[in-house]
Design a protein around this motif. Structure first.
Motif, PDB file in Angstrom:
ATOM      1  N   ARG A  60       0.820  -1.218   0.000  1.00  0.00           N
ATOM      2  CA  ARG A  60       0.000   0.000   0.000  1.00  0.00           C
ATOM      3  C   ARG A  60       0.856   1.271   0.000  1.00  0.00           C
ATOM      4  O   ARG A  60       0.322   2.366  -0.142  1.00  0.00           O
ATOM      5  CB  ARG A  60      -0.955  -0.012   1.187  1.00  0.00           C
ATOM      6  CG  ARG A  60      -2.061  -1.054   1.066  1.00  0.00           C
ATOM      7  CD  ARG A  60      -2.924  -1.121   2.312  1.00  0.00           C
ATOM      8  NE  ARG A  60      -2.158  -1.538   3.490  1.00  0.00           N
ATOM      9  CZ  ARG A  60      -2.706  -1.727   4.700  1.00  0.00           C
ATOM     10  NH1 ARG A  60      -4.000  -1.545   4.871  1.00  0.00           N
ATOM     11  NH2 ARG A  60      -1.952  -2.106   5.716  1.00  0.00           N
ATOM     12  N   TRP A  61       2.182   1.116   0.154  1.00  0.00           N
ATOM     13  CA  TRP A  61       3.071   2.265   0.046  1.00  0.00           C
ATOM     14  C   TRP A  61       3.553   2.491  -1.382  1.00  0.00           C
ATOM     15  O   TRP A  61       4.268   3.468  -1.649  1.00  0.00           O
ATOM     16  CB  TRP A  61       4.272   2.102   0.982  1.00  0.00           C
ATOM     17  CG  TRP A  61       3.912   2.261   2.416  1.00  0.00           C
ATOM     18  CD1 TRP A  61       3.880   1.294   3.371  1.00  0.00           C
ATOM     19  CD2 TRP A  61       3.505   3.470   3.077  1.00  0.00           C
ATOM     20  NE1 TRP A  61       3.479   1.816   4.585  1.00  0.00           N
ATOM     21  CE2 TRP A  61       3.246   3.149   4.428  1.00  0.00           C
ATOM     22  CE3 TRP A  61       3.331   4.790   2.664  1.00  0.00           C
ATOM     23  CZ2 TRP A  61       2.825   4.094   5.367  1.00  0.00           C
ATOM     24  CZ3 TRP A  61       2.924   5.734   3.587  1.00  0.00           C
ATOM     25  CH2 TRP A  61       2.669   5.389   4.922  1.00  0.00           C
ATOM     26  N   ILE A  62       3.179   1.615  -2.299  1.00  0.00           N
ATOM     27  CA  ILE A  62       3.488   1.866  -3.712  1.00  0.00           C
ATOM     28  C   ILE A  62       2.741   3.125  -4.135  1.00  0.00           C
ATOM     29  O   ILE A  62       1.555   3.296  -3.828  1.00  0.00           O
ATOM     30  CB  ILE A  62       3.082   0.655  -4.586  1.00  0.00           C
ATOM     31  CG1 ILE A  62       3.974  -0.542  -4.258  1.00  0.00           C
ATOM     32  CG2 ILE A  62       3.177   0.995  -6.063  1.00  0.00           C
ATOM     33  CD1 ILE A  62       3.568  -1.828  -4.968  1.00  0.00           C
ATOM     34  N   VAL A 202      -4.336   2.674  -0.435  1.00  0.00           N
ATOM     35  CA  VAL A 202      -3.256   3.414   0.211  1.00  0.00           C
ATOM     36  C   VAL A 202      -3.220   3.027   1.681  1.00  0.00           C
ATOM     37  O   VAL A 202      -4.200   2.532   2.241  1.00  0.00           O
ATOM     38  CB  VAL A 202      -3.442   4.944   0.060  1.00  0.00           C
ATOM     39  CG1 VAL A 202      -3.359   5.357  -1.394  1.00  0.00           C
ATOM     40  CG2 VAL A 202      -4.751   5.411   0.681  1.00  0.00           C
ATOM     41  N   HIS A 203      -2.091   3.266   2.316  1.00  0.00           N
ATOM     42  CA  HIS A 203      -1.919   2.897   3.718  1.00  0.00           C
ATOM     43  C   HIS A 203      -2.888   3.690   4.601  1.00  0.00           C
ATOM     44  O   HIS A 203      -3.174   4.855   4.318  1.00  0.00           O
ATOM     45  CB  HIS A 203      -0.472   3.159   4.139  1.00  0.00           C
ATOM     46  CG  HIS A 203      -0.101   2.511   5.428  1.00  0.00           C
ATOM     47  ND1 HIS A 203      -0.344   3.092   6.652  1.00  0.00           N
ATOM     48  CD2 HIS A 203       0.479   1.303   5.684  1.00  0.00           C
ATOM     49  CE1 HIS A 203       0.087   2.281   7.616  1.00  0.00           C
ATOM     50  NE2 HIS A 203       0.590   1.188   7.060  1.00  0.00           N
ATOM     51  N   PRO A 204      -3.388   3.068   5.698  1.00  0.00           N
ATOM     52  CA  PRO A 204      -4.316   3.775   6.595  1.00  0.00           C
ATOM     53  C   PRO A 204      -3.769   5.097   7.140  1.00  0.00           C
ATOM     54  O   PRO A 204      -4.546   6.032   7.388  1.00  0.00           O
ATOM     55  CB  PRO A 204      -4.537   2.770   7.723  1.00  0.00           C
ATOM     56  CG  PRO A 204      -4.310   1.436   7.096  1.00  0.00           C
ATOM     57  CD  PRO A 204      -3.235   1.651   6.070  1.00  0.00           C
ATOM     58  N   ARG A 207      -4.456   7.529   4.408  1.00  0.00           N
ATOM     59  CA  ARG A 207      -5.898   7.767   4.259  1.00  0.00           C
ATOM     60  C   ARG A 207      -6.423   8.644   5.399  1.00  0.00           C
ATOM     61  O   ARG A 207      -7.214   9.565   5.175  1.00  0.00           O
ATOM     62  CB  ARG A 207      -6.655   6.442   4.211  1.00  0.00           C
ATOM     63  CG  ARG A 207      -8.130   6.581   3.872  1.00  0.00           C
ATOM     64  CD  ARG A 207      -8.764   5.218   3.597  1.00  0.00           C
ATOM     65  NE  ARG A 207      -8.202   4.614   2.401  1.00  0.00           N
ATOM     66  CZ  ARG A 207      -8.585   4.898   1.165  1.00  0.00           C
ATOM     67  NH1 ARG A 207      -9.535   5.802   0.959  1.00  0.00           N
ATOM     68  NH2 ARG A 207      -8.037   4.299   0.132  1.00  0.00           N
ATOM     69  N   GLY A 208      -5.980   8.382   6.622  1.00  0.00           N
ATOM     70  CA  GLY A 208      -6.431   9.176   7.762  1.00  0.00           C
ATOM     71  C   GLY A 208      -5.967  10.616   7.685  1.00  0.00           C
ATOM     72  O   GLY A 208      -6.731  11.553   7.942  1.00  0.00           O
ATOM     73  N   VAL A 209      -4.710  10.806   7.307  1.00  0.00           N
ATOM     74  CA  VAL A 209      -4.159  12.152   7.180  1.00  0.00           C
ATOM     75  C   VAL A 209      -4.877  12.917   6.070  1.00  0.00           C
ATOM     76  O   VAL A 209      -5.244  14.087   6.241  1.00  0.00           O
ATOM     77  CB  VAL A 209      -2.640  12.092   6.922  1.00  0.00           C
ATOM     78  CG1 VAL A 209      -2.102  13.441   6.464  1.00  0.00           C
ATOM     79  CG2 VAL A 209      -1.907  11.622   8.177  1.00  0.00           C
ATOM     80  N   ILE A 212      -8.571  14.096   7.036  1.00  0.00           N
ATOM     81  CA  ILE A 212      -8.607  15.286   7.889  1.00  0.00           C
ATOM     82  C   ILE A 212      -8.180  16.521   7.111  1.00  0.00           C
ATOM     83  O   ILE A 212      -8.809  17.584   7.196  1.00  0.00           O
ATOM     84  CB  ILE A 212      -7.706  15.084   9.125  1.00  0.00           C
ATOM     85  CG1 ILE A 212      -8.335  14.066  10.070  1.00  0.00           C
ATOM     86  CG2 ILE A 212      -7.467  16.414   9.848  1.00  0.00           C
ATOM     87  CD1 ILE A 212      -7.484  13.726  11.284  1.00  0.00           C
ATOM     88  N   HIS A 213      -7.106  16.384   6.350  1.00  0.00           N
ATOM     89  CA  HIS A 213      -6.572  17.539   5.630  1.00  0.00           C
ATOM     90  C   HIS A 213      -7.573  18.063   4.605  1.00  0.00           C
ATOM     91  O   HIS A 213      -7.796  19.278   4.513  1.00  0.00           O
ATOM     92  CB  HIS A 213      -5.258  17.149   4.940  1.00  0.00           C
ATOM     93  CG  HIS A 213      -4.464  18.317   4.485  1.00  0.00           C
ATOM     94  ND1 HIS A 213      -4.298  18.632   3.151  1.00  0.00           N
ATOM     95  CD2 HIS A 213      -3.791  19.282   5.175  1.00  0.00           C
ATOM     96  CE1 HIS A 213      -3.558  19.725   3.058  1.00  0.00           C
ATOM     97  NE2 HIS A 213      -3.234  20.141   4.256  1.00  0.00           N
ATOM     98  N   ILE A 214      -8.199  17.181   3.844  1.00  0.00           N
ATOM     99  CA  ILE A 214      -9.181  17.609   2.843  1.00  0.00           C
ATOM    100  C   ILE A 214     -10.354  18.327   3.505  1.00  0.00           C
ATOM    101  O   ILE A 214     -10.809  19.375   3.032  1.00  0.00           O
ATOM    102  CB  ILE A 214      -9.684  16.395   2.030  1.00  0.00           C
ATOM    103  CG1 ILE A 214      -8.590  15.905   1.078  1.00  0.00           C
ATOM    104  CG2 ILE A 214     -10.945  16.745   1.241  1.00  0.00           C
ATOM    105  CD1 ILE A 214      -8.920  14.592   0.394  1.00  0.00           C
TER     106      ILE A 214
END
Length: 336
Positions: A60-62, A202-204, A207-209, A212-214
């Motif tokens: 998921r870091w690709i 994508v890595h959790p 996705r979490g970051v 919140i940012h959006i």
């Protein structure tokens, strides 16, 4: 009752007061949004949950093709899986570090802007809400970098010198400062939304970051648009003309700072110079994607009178011209 009626009538008949009232109402709405819906990176992201562990073999870091023009290049696509992950970890950590540095510049400028505001100015409250949220974003981005565990530099050394310039610009040239704000916020917002819209794995942590940012950047971008729509029409014709030329130049500089990795990235992974030139300067797909980040601000420039014939030429020369957006954050359908 008579006094209230008179006051209301005077606002309706005085165009400047009416505009100021509408602007204040919009800022109050944005401020209330910050009160009603805000996030804390250490309570809304469960960093220590097992799913958030950073595993150097996790695919998921690709790099996601939808949000990273480097990921779409044949050179990256041909790499072994482990090498793709290694590059992805470094690149995602560095993007977070650049985001942190950009937010720090914004915070410094915003504080300078609020310092000189008069009592009762509605910008003070909203700007202060935004500074609080941006401080949380810097915590969030740094925590992401720390968890990934790569000692990334973020911006290149020349761009880091902006630390000394941006606060001064905010205090002296606020319109230019908020154009600079959009030069970094718009590309990051478009990239993150493209990744989530595409549904890529994508890595959790990412996705979490991004979630919140959006959510909070929507208010920040809206304020910068509202600020420029309110203030730019009030400047004299000469200043407006200078702003019209500065607008695309600042957009180009800010966007390149966000998108292009520092030299350390290319040295770290022995990335051929031809690949760097292809991805960030040469390929038609890359050029189209980069120009697409600014559809919203091209619409804004046109709306506030900063898209004159000479300014259009500057947008074109810099390779960031193109159609305007029909609505905020309209997807780049052709690129998709």
């Amino acid at each position: 009752m008579a006094s209230a009626t008179t006051t209301t009538a005077s606002v309706k008949t005085d165009p400047e007061l009416a505009l100021a009232q509408r602007y204040a109402e919009k800022l109050l709405l944005l401020s209330q949004g910050s009160v009603d819906r805000h996030f804390d990176p250490f309570t809304d992201i469960d960093w220590d949950h097992p799913d958030f562990a950073v595993d150097p073999s996790d695919g998921r870091w690709i790099l996601p093709k939808a949000g990273d023009i480097f990921a779409r290049h044949p050179w990256y696509q041909a790499l072994p899986r482990a090498r793709k992950i290694e590059i992805g970890l470094w690149r995602q950590a560095n993007i977070a570090k650049v985001g942190l540095q950009f937010e720090t510049l914004l915070i410094g400028g915003m504080v300078q802007h609020t310092f000189k505001l008069a009592n009762g100015d509605p910008e003070f409250r909203y700007c202060t809400h935004e500074v609080i949220e941006e401080c949380n974003h810097t915590l969030m981005f740094q925590e992401m970098v720390n968890r990934i565990g790569r000692d990334v530099p973020g911006m290149g050394p020349i761009l880091k010198k902006l630390t000394y310039v941006v606060p001064l610009a905010a205090a002296t040239f606020p319109n230019l400062f908020f154009i600079a704000v959009l030069s970094g916020e718009e590309p990051i917002d478009h990239i993150q939304k493209s990744i989530l819209r595409a549904g890529e794995q994508v890595h959790p942590i990412m996705r979490g970051v991004m979630a919140i940012h959006i959510a909070e950047e929507a208010r920040h971008i809206s304020f910068a648009h509202e600020f420029l729509e309110h203030h730019v029409p009030q400047v004299n014709p000469l200043n407006k003309f200078v702003l019209s030329l500065a607008f695309p130049i600042v957009m180009w500089i800010g966007g390149r700072a966000i998108i292009i990795p520092p030299r350390a990235f290319f040295r770290e992974f022995d990335i051929p110079d031809r690949v760097r030139k292809d991805v960030f300067f040469g390929l038609p797909d890359s050029k189209e994607t980069f120009a697409g980040y600014y559809a919203d601000v091209r619409t804004l420039a046109k709306r506030i009178g900063l898209m004159n014939p000479i300014a259009k030429t500057v947008w074109k020369v810099l390779g960031i011209d193109g159609p305007t957006a029909r609505y905020r954050s309209e997807p780049q359908r052709k690129a998709a």
